[in-house]
Design a protein around this motif. Structure first.
Motif, PDB file in Angstrom:
ATOM      1  N   ASP A   9      38.555  45.916  68.429  1.00  0.00           N
ATOM      2  CA  ASP A   9      39.807  46.325  68.312  1.00  0.00           C
ATOM      3  C   ASP A   9      40.904  45.966  67.159  1.00  0.00           C
ATOM      4  OD1 ASP A   9      39.111  47.304  70.898  1.00  0.00           O
ATOM      5  OD2 ASP A   9      39.505  45.325  72.121  1.00  0.00           O
ATOM      6  N   GLY A  10      40.398  45.203  66.430  1.00  0.00           N
ATOM      7  CA  GLY A  10      41.185  44.814  65.322  1.00  0.00           C
ATOM      8  C   GLY A  10      41.273  46.054  64.352  1.00  0.00           C
ATOM      9  N   ASP A  11      42.698  46.042  63.919  1.00  0.00           N
ATOM     10  CA  ASP A  11      43.079  46.766  62.897  1.00  0.00           C
ATOM     11  C   ASP A  11      42.877  46.289  61.584  1.00  0.00           C
ATOM     12  OD1 ASP A  11      44.256  48.818  64.489  1.00  0.00           O
ATOM     13  OD2 ASP A  11      46.184  47.559  64.781  1.00  0.00           O
ATOM     14  N   GLU A  12      43.018  45.050  61.192  1.00  0.00           N
ATOM     15  CA  GLU A  12      42.615  44.195  60.015  1.00  0.00           C
ATOM     16  C   GLU A  12      41.971  42.845  60.574  1.00  0.00           C
ATOM     17  OE1 GLU A  12      46.488  43.560  57.959  1.00  0.00           O
ATOM     18  OE2 GLU A  12      46.248  45.592  56.857  1.00  0.00           O
ATOM     19  N   ILE A  13      41.091  42.737  59.783  1.00  0.00           N
ATOM     20  CA  ILE A  13      40.080  41.528  59.992  1.00  0.00           C
ATOM     21  C   ILE A  13      40.141  40.618  58.941  1.00  0.00           C
ATOM     22  CG2 ILE A  13      37.872  40.620  61.051  1.00  0.00           C
ATOM     23  CD1 ILE A  13      37.471  43.259  62.116  1.00  0.00           C
ATOM     24  N   TYR A  14      40.301  39.495  59.061  1.00  0.00           N
ATOM     25  CA  TYR A  14      40.306  38.458  58.075  1.00  0.00           C
ATOM     26  C   TYR A  14      39.417  37.254  58.181  1.00  0.00           C
ATOM     27  CZ  TYR A  14      44.462  40.712  56.100  1.00  0.00           C
ATOM     28  OH  TYR A  14      45.452  41.660  55.645  1.00  0.00           O
ATOM     29  N   VAL A  15      38.711  36.900  56.987  1.00  0.00           N
ATOM     30  CA  VAL A  15      37.830  35.813  56.947  1.00  0.00           C
ATOM     31  C   VAL A  15      38.487  34.596  56.277  1.00  0.00           C
ATOM     32  CG1 VAL A  15      35.297  35.034  56.620  1.00  0.00           C
ATOM     33  CG2 VAL A  15      35.788  37.159  57.220  1.00  0.00           C
ATOM     34  N   SER A  16      38.358  33.539  57.141  1.00  0.00           N
ATOM     35  CA  SER A  16      38.893  32.282  56.504  1.00  0.00           C
ATOM     36  C   SER A  16      37.590  31.205  56.172  1.00  0.00           C
ATOM     37  CB  SER A  16      39.815  31.500  57.455  1.00  0.00           C
ATOM     38  OG  SER A  16      40.819  32.134  57.707  1.00  0.00           O
ATOM     39  N   PHE A  17      37.742  30.744  54.957  1.00  0.00           N
ATOM     40  CA  PHE A  17      36.760  29.831  54.493  1.00  0.00           C
ATOM     41  C   PHE A  17      37.303  28.371  54.424  1.00  0.00           C
ATOM     42  CE2 PHE A  17      35.609  33.977  52.983  1.00  0.00           C
ATOM     43  CZ  PHE A  17      34.311  34.093  53.189  1.00  0.00           C
ATOM     44  N   ASN A  18      36.308  27.320  54.478  1.00  0.00           N
ATOM     45  CA  ASN A  18      36.669  26.052  54.399  1.00  0.00           C
ATOM     46  C   ASN A  18      37.532  25.745  53.067  1.00  0.00           C
ATOM     47  OD1 ASN A  18      35.522  24.827  56.478  1.00  0.00           O
ATOM     48  ND2 ASN A  18      33.675  24.026  55.356  1.00  0.00           N
ATOM     49  N   ASP A  19      37.581  26.279  52.083  1.00  0.00           N
ATOM     50  CA  ASP A  19      38.299  26.085  50.907  1.00  0.00           C
ATOM     51  C   ASP A  19      39.506  26.479  50.882  1.00  0.00           C
ATOM     52  OD1 ASP A  19      37.905  28.514  50.229  1.00  0.00           O
ATOM     53  OD2 ASP A  19      36.868  28.412  48.358  1.00  0.00           O
ATOM     54  N   GLY A  20      39.978  26.998  51.821  1.00  0.00           N
ATOM     55  CA  GLY A  20      41.303  27.661  52.123  1.00  0.00           C
ATOM     56  C   GLY A  20      41.402  29.069  51.866  1.00  0.00           C
ATOM     57  N   THR A  21      40.352  29.692  51.174  1.00  0.00           N
ATOM     58  CA  THR A  21      40.171  30.901  50.778  1.00  0.00           C
ATOM     59  C   THR A  21      40.305  32.048  52.264  1.00  0.00           C
ATOM     60  OG1 THR A  21      39.073  30.563  48.988  1.00  0.00           O
ATOM     61  CG2 THR A  21      38.918  33.062  49.453  1.00  0.00           C
ATOM     62  N   HIS A  46      36.655  35.012  43.661  1.00  0.00           N
ATOM     63  CA  HIS A  46      36.132  34.091  42.911  1.00  0.00           C
ATOM     64  C   HIS A  46      34.825  33.634  43.565  1.00  0.00           C
ATOM     65  CE1 HIS A  46      37.838  31.815  45.894  1.00  0.00           C
ATOM     66  NE2 HIS A  46      37.150  31.057  45.769  1.00  0.00           N
ATOM     67  N   PRO A  47      33.758  33.387  42.797  1.00  0.00           N
ATOM     68  CA  PRO A  47      32.370  33.187  43.260  1.00  0.00           C
ATOM     69  C   PRO A  47      32.608  32.374  44.402  1.00  0.00           C
ATOM     70  CG  PRO A  47      32.265  32.893  40.920  1.00  0.00           C
ATOM     71  CD  PRO A  47      33.781  32.861  41.422  1.00  0.00           C
ATOM     72  N   LEU A  48      31.695  32.687  45.608  1.00  0.00           N
ATOM     73  CA  LEU A  48      31.756  31.846  46.857  1.00  0.00           C
ATOM     74  C   LEU A  48      30.320  31.095  46.807  1.00  0.00           C
ATOM     75  CD1 LEU A  48      32.523  34.588  49.414  1.00  0.00           C
ATOM     76  CD2 LEU A  48      34.025  32.958  48.466  1.00  0.00           C
TER      77      LEU A  48
END
Length: 85
Positions: A9-21, A46-48
């Motif tokens: 159901d999401g229009d936009e999906i974001y992924v959050s990483f441990n480093d704050g990205t 940047h490289p993950l």
């Protein structure tokens, strides 16, 4: 709310990483409703860094082990045990 419902159901999906990205999901590559898991594609700026897998050869009888997940929509699960053999 189940992850599958979020991506369905999401229009936009974001992924959050441990480093704050925080990255916007470019594409939902695949998903499985039974196990409530999805493969998401992002374009990092940047490289993950990858998670290093554990070394099972270092396990010893008596070591505690733990698995965390959400299999079959059970709601967060935590399983612990002791290596017996």
């Amino acid at each position: 709310m189940l992850f599958e419902e979020v991506i369905a159901d999401g229009d936009e999906i974001y992924v959050s990483f441990n480093d704050g990205t925080r990255l916007k999901v470019e594409k939902v590559v695949g998903r499985d409703t039974t196990t409530d898991i999805a493969l998401l594609q992002v374009k990092p700026t940047h490289p993950l860094s990858a998670v290093s897998p554990g070394d099972s050869s270092k396990l010893r009888v008596g070591d505690w082990v733990m698995a965390i997940g959400n299999p079959f929509n059970l709601g967060g699960t935590l399983t612990v045990g002791v290596i017996s053999a």
